[in-house]
Design a protein around this motif. Sequence first.
Motif, mmCIF file in Angstrom:
data_model
loop_
_atom_site.group_PDB
_atom_site.id
_atom_site.type_symbol
_atom_site.label_atom_id
_atom_site.label_comp_id
_atom_site.label_asym_id
_atom_site.label_seq_id
_atom_site.Cartn_x
_atom_site.Cartn_y
_atom_site.Cartn_z
ATOM 1 N N LYS A 261 2.303 -26.535 5.225
ATOM 2 C CA LYS A 261 1.037 -26.251 4.564
ATOM 3 C C LYS A 261 0.287 -27.542 4.041
ATOM 4 N N LEU A 262 1.057 -28.664 3.873
ATOM 5 C CA LEU A 262 0.325 -29.986 3.541
ATOM 6 C C LEU A 262 -0.376 -30.597 4.621
ATOM 7 N N LEU A 263 0.481 -30.507 6.020
ATOM 8 C CA LEU A 263 -0.251 -31.100 7.100
ATOM 9 C C LEU A 263 -1.615 -30.433 7.470
ATOM 10 N N LEU A 264 -1.899 -29.076 6.966
ATOM 11 C CA LEU A 264 -2.967 -28.416 7.392
ATOM 12 C C LEU A 264 -4.244 -28.811 6.486
ATOM 13 N N SER A 265 -3.773 -29.586 5.192
ATOM 14 C CA SER A 265 -4.812 -30.192 4.196
ATOM 15 C C SER A 265 -4.885 -31.567 4.235
ATOM 16 N N GLY A 266 -4.073 -32.198 5.514
ATOM 17 C CA GLY A 266 -4.471 -33.451 5.312
ATOM 18 C C GLY A 266 -3.465 -34.361 4.487
ATOM 19 N N LYS A 267 -2.505 -33.789 4.099
ATOM 20 C CA LYS A 267 -1.464 -34.389 3.149
ATOM 21 C C LYS A 267 -0.241 -34.754 3.754
ATOM 22 N N GLY A 268 -0.303 -35.024 4.985
ATOM 23 C CA GLY A 268 1.202 -35.587 5.761
ATOM 24 C C GLY A 268 1.419 -37.068 5.508
ATOM 25 N N LEU A 269 2.458 -37.278 4.926
ATOM 26 C CA LEU A 269 2.610 -38.950 4.672
ATOM 27 C C LEU A 269 2.489 -39.936 5.746
ATOM 28 N N LEU A 270 3.262 -39.475 6.565
ATOM 29 C CA LEU A 270 3.543 -40.520 7.759
ATOM 30 C C LEU A 270 2.556 -39.867 8.921
ATOM 31 N N SER A 271 2.213 -40.920 9.722
ATOM 32 C CA SER A 271 1.012 -40.820 10.731
ATOM 33 C C SER A 271 2.114 -39.622 11.611
ATOM 34 N N SER A 272 3.453 -39.937 11.895
ATOM 35 C CA SER A 272 3.854 -39.278 12.801
ATOM 36 C C SER A 272 4.117 -37.549 12.297
ATOM 37 N N ASP A 273 3.878 -37.428 10.950
ATOM 38 C CA ASP A 273 3.972 -36.197 10.499
ATOM 39 C C ASP A 273 2.344 -35.554 10.786
ATOM 40 N N GLU A 274 1.272 -36.034 10.472
ATOM 41 C CA GLU A 274 0.046 -35.533 10.422
ATOM 42 C C GLU A 274 -0.419 -35.405 11.829
ATOM 43 N N VAL A 275 -0.150 -36.190 12.931
ATOM 44 C CA VAL A 275 -0.267 -35.875 14.375
ATOM 45 C C VAL A 275 0.316 -34.657 15.003
ATOM 46 N N LEU A 276 1.092 -34.058 14.195
ATOM 47 C CA LEU A 276 1.801 -32.932 14.624
ATOM 48 C C LEU A 276 0.473 -31.791 14.528
ATOM 49 N N PHE A 277 -0.407 -31.875 13.596
ATOM 50 C CA PHE A 277 -1.433 -30.911 13.498
ATOM 51 C C PHE A 277 -2.670 -31.350 14.035
ATOM 52 N N ALA A 278 -3.118 -33.069 13.803
ATOM 53 C CA ALA A 278 -4.195 -33.404 13.922
ATOM 54 C C ALA A 278 -4.239 -34.274 15.355
ATOM 55 N N GLY A 279 -3.202 -34.247 16.192
ATOM 56 C CA GLY A 279 -2.915 -35.287 17.349
ATOM 57 C C GLY A 279 -3.732 -34.521 18.609
ATOM 58 N N GLU A 281 -2.811 -32.060 20.067
ATOM 59 C CA GLU A 281 -1.977 -31.127 20.998
ATOM 60 C C GLU A 281 -1.641 -29.778 20.547
ATOM 61 N N GLN A 282 -2.249 -28.711 21.268
ATOM 62 C CA GLN A 282 -2.643 -27.317 20.738
ATOM 63 C C GLN A 282 -1.186 -26.616 20.358
ATOM 64 N N LYS A 283 -0.234 -27.044 21.332
ATOM 65 C CA LYS A 283 0.832 -26.136 21.151
ATOM 66 C C LYS A 283 1.653 -26.486 19.644
ATOM 67 N N ALA A 284 1.627 -27.828 19.435
ATOM 68 C CA ALA A 284 2.412 -28.448 18.223
ATOM 69 C C ALA A 284 1.435 -28.041 17.046
ATOM 70 N N ALA A 285 0.016 -28.004 17.342
ATOM 71 C CA ALA A 285 -0.797 -27.464 15.912
ATOM 72 C C ALA A 285 -0.367 -26.107 15.690
ATOM 73 N N GLU A 286 -0.384 -25.391 16.789
ATOM 74 C CA GLU A 286 -0.232 -23.703 16.703
ATOM 75 C C GLU A 286 1.109 -23.493 15.777
ATOM 76 N N LEU A 287 2.385 -24.283 16.185
ATOM 77 C CA LEU A 287 3.532 -24.209 15.508
ATOM 78 C C LEU A 287 3.431 -24.628 14.174
ATOM 79 N N VAL A 288 2.626 -25.618 13.702
ATOM 80 C CA VAL A 288 2.381 -26.128 12.489
ATOM 81 C C VAL A 288 1.651 -25.154 11.582
ATOM 82 N N ARG A 289 0.945 -24.344 12.203
ATOM 83 C CA ARG A 289 0.257 -23.085 11.551
ATOM 84 C C ARG A 289 1.097 -22.029 11.530
#
Length: 330
Positions: A261-279, A281-289
């Motif tokens: 939920k935090l990744l969806l709102s731009g609150k992933g601490l590490l870059s390697s966290d946030e890129v799962l949603f904002a990188g 990569e459609q499949k990764a972003a869908e899995l985060v959701r």
Amino acid sequence: MAFVKLFSSLLLVAVLSWYRLEAFPGSGLDPEFYQFSCPQANEIVMTVLENAIVKDPRIAASLLRLHFHDCFALGCDASVLLDDSKNVVSEKNSKPNKNSLRGFEVIDEIKAKMEQVCPHTVSCADIVALAARDSTVLSGGPHWEVPLGRRDSTKASLSESNRNIPAPNSTIQTLIAKFSRQGLDEQDLVALSGAHTIGLARCATFRQRLYNQNGKNQPDVTLERNYYNDLKSSCPKVGGDNNVSPLDVSSPVRFDNTYFKLLLSGKGLLSSDEVLFAGNEQKAAELVRTYADDEDRFFHQFADSMIKMGKINVLTGSKGEIRKNCRRLN
């Protein structure tokens, strides 16, 4: 009649053995591996961890990370536990591990108790795998049956540790590539990253996101503004490398799906966290959701991916050894 009973018993054993092999194909591992040789193994691990986590709640995340870092260098073989010696250059000195990896003393305590009850029986590699599972459970996360029967490596690999463990500023493409190298897919990557729902990270691992993104002396645009300001207060531009911030700012000691939920709102601490949603990569972003919306689905996939990761290049049978002391070779 006696022959019929004996035949039936042998048939039942064969069927159960076949079922366990089919449940964990090709691994040579079995959740019941210590059923007769050390039936107290699970209880010993859980008892030590219950006390350790009460004293230091952060240790649960540290033990989860220890298992991950072990499996990504040589395989799940306890090579990460070996100290420097005449014949070993320790993985503890690698860039991802040095002054960062924790939990060794807890593994030592578990091993010492195992040796008292079941001498020279339970491997350090299996202890690490069990400690990761029980740390998850004690933090509120899912339970899974840990396939057991790993043996301990007689070597370590500093180079593999440096090369294979993803850095905190990894791109989504690098993450996918490094997980794929271990036989793990994108679904495993996103689910296992969910382990960051507990634990802390040092300022040195995320400072670049605050002050020097892509060498442009500016913050990462994916960071939510108020979160960015809060991070700056604990992680200055210079100094404070070992200041820590929670990977999950909302529930840092509870294993849940808040991380996503935090990744969806731009609150992933590490870059390697946030890129799962904002990188991008459609499949990764869908899995985060998906995992943000459905905690049960995340828990189920996390358990499956932990089992899968725990079988990377395991040593079984006569390979390796059962260390008496997890920090050194026999």
